[in-house]
Structure formats: C-alpha cells, structure tokens
Design a protein around this motif. Structure first.
Motif, PDB file in Angstrom:
ATOM      1  N   SER A   2      86.092  -7.755  56.712  1.00 20.28           N
ATOM      2  CA  SER A   2      84.840  -8.366  56.285  1.00 20.28           C
ATOM      3  C   SER A   2      83.793  -8.250  57.391  1.00 20.28           C
ATOM      4  CB  SER A   2      85.056  -9.833  55.931  1.00 20.28           C
ATOM      5  OG  SER A   2      85.226 -10.606  57.099  1.00 20.28           O
ATOM      6  N   ARG A  37      85.715  -2.664  40.674  1.00 14.72           N
ATOM      7  CA  ARG A  37      86.652  -3.098  41.723  1.00 14.72           C
ATOM      8  C   ARG A  37      87.519  -1.924  42.188  1.00 14.72           C
ATOM      9  NH1 ARG A  37      84.789  -6.364  44.470  1.00 14.72           N
ATOM     10  NH2 ARG A  37      86.728  -6.237  45.599  1.00 14.72           N
ATOM     11  N   ASP A  38      87.828  -1.003  41.279  1.00 11.29           N
ATOM     12  CA  ASP A  38      88.652   0.155  41.643  1.00 11.29           C
ATOM     13  C   ASP A  38      87.969   1.011  42.706  1.00 11.29           C
ATOM     14  OD1 ASP A  38      90.627  -0.612  39.879  1.00 11.29           O
ATOM     15  OD2 ASP A  38      89.812   0.595  38.238  1.00 11.29           O
ATOM     16  N   LYS A  41      88.127  -0.910  46.002  1.00 12.05           N
ATOM     17  CA  LYS A  41      89.490  -0.903  46.545  1.00 12.05           C
ATOM     18  C   LYS A  41      89.818   0.455  47.155  1.00 12.05           C
ATOM     19  CE  LYS A  41      91.564  -4.593  43.897  1.00 12.05           C
ATOM     20  NZ  LYS A  41      92.611  -5.007  42.994  1.00 12.05           N
ATOM     21  N   GLU A  42      89.253   1.502  46.581  1.00 17.47           N
ATOM     22  CA  GLU A  42      89.431   2.856  47.112  1.00 17.47           C
ATOM     23  C   GLU A  42      88.948   2.945  48.566  1.00 17.47           C
ATOM     24  OE1 GLU A  42      87.262   7.043  46.153  1.00 17.47           O
ATOM     25  OE2 GLU A  42      87.986   5.901  44.423  1.00 17.47           O
ATOM     26  N   GLY A  44      89.050   0.342  50.610  1.00 14.89           N
ATOM     27  CA  GLY A  44      89.768  -0.662  51.391  1.00 14.89           C
ATOM     28  C   GLY A  44      89.218  -2.070  51.325  1.00 14.89           C
ATOM     29  N   LEU A  45      88.330  -2.343  50.363  1.00 15.71           N
ATOM     30  CA  LEU A  45      87.782  -3.685  50.235  1.00 15.71           C
ATOM     31  C   LEU A  45      88.661  -4.541  49.323  1.00 15.71           C
ATOM     32  CD1 LEU A  45      83.987  -2.887  49.840  1.00 15.71           C
ATOM     33  CD2 LEU A  45      85.174  -3.677  51.878  1.00 15.71           C
ATOM     34  N   ASN A  46      88.842  -5.788  49.696  1.00 17.27           N
ATOM     35  CA  ASN A  46      89.606  -6.737  48.884  1.00 17.27           C
ATOM     36  C   ASN A  46      88.706  -7.405  47.871  1.00 17.27           C
ATOM     37  OD1 ASN A  46      91.977  -6.301  50.438  1.00 17.27           O
ATOM     38  ND2 ASN A  46      91.183  -7.684  51.998  1.00 17.27           N
ATOM     39  N   ASP A  47      89.298  -8.145  46.952  1.00 22.51           N
ATOM     40  CA  ASP A  47      88.505  -8.894  45.969  1.00 22.51           C
ATOM     41  C   ASP A  47      87.543  -9.828  46.696  1.00 22.51           C
ATOM     42  OD1 ASP A  47      89.708  -7.683  43.823  1.00 22.51           O
ATOM     43  OD2 ASP A  47      91.246  -9.227  43.603  1.00 22.51           O
ATOM     44  N   GLU A  49      84.950  -8.922  48.393  1.00 21.61           N
ATOM     45  CA  GLU A  49      84.213  -8.181  49.416  1.00 21.61           C
ATOM     46  C   GLU A  49      83.415  -7.063  48.762  1.00 21.61           C
ATOM     47  OE1 GLU A  49      87.248  -6.756  52.070  1.00 21.61           O
ATOM     48  OE2 GLU A  49      87.170  -8.565  53.281  1.00 21.61           O
ATOM     49  N   ASP A  50      82.218  -6.832  49.253  1.00 26.99           N
ATOM     50  CA  ASP A  50      81.393  -5.751  48.712  1.00 26.99           C
ATOM     51  C   ASP A  50      80.693  -4.952  49.812  1.00 26.99           C
ATOM     52  OD1 ASP A  50      79.518  -7.569  49.549  1.00 26.99           O
ATOM     53  OD2 ASP A  50      78.414  -7.633  47.666  1.00 26.99           O
TER      54      ASP A  50
END
Length: 103
Positions: A2, A37-38, A41-42, A44-47, A49-50
């Motif tokens: 983060s 979200r996919d 996540k590709e 490396g961000l978690n739910d 996080e943007d």
C-alpha cells in the motif's frame, strides 16, 4: 504494497541510511474507478487497494495509456518527509523539477 506502507518503508530507509540509490522521488499509479479486480490482482494489489507504488515513470505512463487513471510523483526531502506531489502526464518530460533545496 500500500502507498502508506511504501512511504513508511522509504522514510525508515532514509532515516537509517539504507537508501543506496539516493532516490528522492516515489512514483505512483492509481487505477481508474471501475477497473476490474482481476486486472488489479494481476499487478499484485489486494482487495481495497487501487494504487501501485515504487514503479518507474515509464511504467506509470504505460499504465495510463492502457487503462486510464492517474499517475503522480511524491518528492521527498533527504529526511524522508514529503514536500511536494506532482502529476505524471503522458506528454512531455516529467523530470523538470529542480532539486535546489537538496543541494
């Protein structure tokens, strides 16, 4: 990682003299609202996080071209404190900032 954790890590490295690259800028890219979200996540961000941090200006520009969103640079003092944030744009050179206060 983060944005806040990345900044804390940076400050600790500066405070304890562990910064070998003497980098005084941190570059970030924020995905636009509605990005799947996919995709995040590709990268490396978690739910929840943007924002990607610790990447190059070139990478930020590639992501802006591909997905939209915004990029910015946080300019830091030698002690790790933030003194300015500037946007990263697709056009032009984003390294025009003069570091006279560091010299």
């Amino acid at each position: 990682m983060s944005k806040i954790l990345h900044l804390i890590n940076f400050i600790m490295q500066v405070a304890f003299g562990e910064r070998k690259d003497k980098q005084m800028r941190l570059h970030y890219y924020k995905f636009p609202e509605g990005t799947s979200r996919d995709v995040m996540k590709e990268y490396g961000l978690n739910d929840g996080e943007d924002t990607l941090g610790g990447i190059s200006v070139s990478e930020v520009k590639k992501l802006i071209k591909k997905y939209g969103g915004v990029g910015y640079t946080m300019h830091c003092e030698r002690d790790g404190t933030l003194f300015e944030t500037t946007p990263i744009t697709l056009r032009g050179n984003n390294s025009k900032f003069k570091y006279n206060r560091h010299l």
